[in-house]
Design an enzyme around this catalytic site. Structure first.
Site, short mmCIF file in Angstrom:
data_model
loop_
_atom_site.label_atom_id
_atom_site.label_comp_id
_atom_site.label_asym_id
_atom_site.label_seq_id
_atom_site.Cartn_x
_atom_site.Cartn_y
_atom_site.Cartn_z
N LYS A 132 0.91 -1.01 -0.04
CA LYS A 132 0.15 -0.18 0.01
C LYS A 132 0.91 1.38 -0.04
CE LYS A 132 -4.31 -1.91 1.84
NZ LYS A 132 -4.03 -3.39 1.98
C1 LIG Z 1 -4.82 -4.46 1.80
C2 LIG Z 1 -3.89 -5.65 1.65
C3 LIG Z 1 -4.24 -6.68 0.88
C4 LIG Z 1 -5.73 -6.67 0.14
O1 LIG Z 1 -5.56 -5.75 -0.85
P1 LIG Z 1 -6.86 -5.18 -1.62
O2 LIG Z 1 -6.32 -4.09 -2.73
O3 LIG Z 1 -7.68 -4.43 -0.64
O4 LIG Z 1 -7.41 -6.36 -2.40
C5 LIG Z 1 -3.44 -7.84 0.86
N1 LIG Z 1 -2.21 -7.92 1.65
C6 LIG Z 1 -2.09 -7.08 2.55
C7 LIG Z 1 -0.74 -7.16 3.35
C8 LIG Z 1 -2.74 -5.70 2.53
O5 LIG Z 1 -2.07 -4.86 3.47
#
Ligand SMILES: *Cc1c(COP(=O)(O)O)cnc(C)c1O
Length: 431
Positions: free
Chosen positions: A105
């Protein structure tokens, strides 16, 4: 490039408006009016850096709103870490955890922060960004925006449902970062944020924006690393990508990449026990359920927002099934995968990445293929040391950028899962 709402295709807005608003007034989600053709990037892709690729893609979406110099600055100040692929036994992991908060993210959050920074220059009113987080979004956004002038960030997280380290990353920052510990689930946090955006009293006195994966400026940079993953492969065959999915932003960016021209054979949308999408692909019925807690908590989402974007791309269920397979895995399978990968590859996966590898393994068991498979490694295992360490009886080395946060004091404020409480907090602090 203009952007429309999934609820009304006719009124289009600029990238700037779509980014600042976050959510269209009609409660849809912003989509690019077309997915740009990026096949020209593919030819010489092996010689391009992640930053080169990022600029070439960003330019296609942002060039009506920003000069090339601005786009270059946004890319260079946000995409400051790498995304290597590492070969394991039967597939590659795309390591997306080399950013400041050790999760993928960071890509979306830091790109968005630098975009906002350009947009609020000369604004005389503070911009207030509301974020609901199931763990990783909050920390990535908080770190992306920390100290950015003219912007406050207000983060809502579910009490006792995120890891200790995640809570530290969210709740210990000062300056322009505010955190609320909500007595509820992630879905409750998300609902409070959505209500605030639709509330007239709040919107007339406070300038709001969002930073969840629903914001289009977070989604666009997530395509960069799909292209970069492909650029690192020796053999340029169409790729099978396995994406550990919660709110389905990452998969949406993957789908955009495919439509941009990246050779992708198949997506695997791997979920934990929260199986709304796997059930949908199986039965054709979209029947969301409340979220269930699992060890891959950043994917504990019962009603994934970005499915509306994916359904906007794939108008037909058969087309969707053709491109995307989706399976759900439980915590026992996840633990087993973590242990197997340590044994086979001497590599420690975090629980989210382990779910993605389970998806690859299921696909390879059911299908004969010579195409390369890449699964998205979405977090560094040290972020989940509280669940992994007891399983493996060894301690996981914590990268220094995470270590610094652990000794800091929690500053978050507790609120009930009640819109009146949230709205009072906003109106008394940010008016
Ligand atoms: C947010 C997150 C996900 C999921 O991603 P999305 O885009 O919400 O499907 C998977 N793994 C981690 C570590 C995350 O922080």
């Amino acid at each position: 490039m203009k952007f429309y709402s999934t609820n009304s295709k006719h009124s289009k807005v600029s990238f700037k408006v779509a980014t600042m608003q976050g959510l269209p007034k009609d409660n849809g989600l912003y989509m690019p009016e077309y997915i740009p053709d990026c096949t020209s990037i593919i030819k010489g892709i092996s010689s391009l850096s992640l930053q080169d690729i990022s600029f070439l893609i960003a330019e296609k979406y942002l060039s009506e709103d920003f000069s090339n110099a601005d786009i270059e600055q946004i890319v260079d100040s946000s995409i400051t870490f790498s995304a290597p692929i590492v070969k394991l036994d039967n597939s590659y992991i795309l390591e997306l955890f080399h950013g400041p908060t050790l999760a993928f993210k960071d890509f979306g959050a830091s790109f968005m922060a630098r975009t906002f920074e350009k947009l609020v220059v000369n604004n005389n009113k503070h911009l207030n960004i509301l974020v609901a987080t199931s763990g990783d979004t909050g920390s990535a956004v908080a770190n992306g925006f920390y100290g950015v002038e003219g912007i406050n960030v207000i983060i809502l997280y579910p009490s006792n449902k995120i890891s200790k380290i995640q809570e530290k990353q969210i709740s210990t920052l000062d300056k322009n970062i505010y955190s609320l510990e909500v007595d509820g689930t992630f879905d409750d946090c998300q609902k409070l944020v959505k209500q605030a955006f639709l509330n007239d009293e709040i919107n007339t006195s406070i300038l709001l924006s969002s930073a969840n994966s629903i914001n289009i400026s977070r989604l666009i940079p997530q395509s960069f690393y799909y292209f970069y993953a492909y650029s690192q492969l020796q053999e340029k065959n169409p790729v099978i990508f396995s994406v550990p999915s919660g709110n389905f932003g990452n998969l949406t960016a993957g789908v955009f990449s495919k439509y941009m021209g990246l050779p992708i054979k198949k997506f695997i949308a791997a979920t934990n026990f929260n199986d709304t999408v796997p059930r949908f692909l199986k039965t054709g019925l979209y029947n969301p359920k409340p979220s269930i807690e699992t060890m891959s908590n950043a994917m504990d989402v019962g009603n994934p927002s970005n499915m509306r974007r994916i359904l906007d791309v794939y108008k037909d269920l058969e087309l969707l099934r053709n491109d995307i397979s989706s399976w759900s895995f439980d915590d026992n399978q996840t633990k087993e995968q973590i242990l197997n990968t340590i044994e086979k590859d001497n590599y420690i996966l975090d629980p989210h990445s382990a779910v993605a590898l389970l998806g690859v393994n299921k696909f390879l068991k059911d299908n004969k293929t010579n195409n390369p498979s890449i699964f998205l490694g979405t977090a560094h295992p040290s972020k989940f040391s509280d669940v992994i360490e007891p399983m493996i009886n060894t301690s996981i080395k914590i990268p220094s950028r995470l270590k610094n946060m652990i000794n800091k004091e929690k500053r978050s404020i507790k609120i009930n899962n009640d819109f009146k409480d949230f709205s009072d907090y906003l109106l008394s602090n940010f008016k």
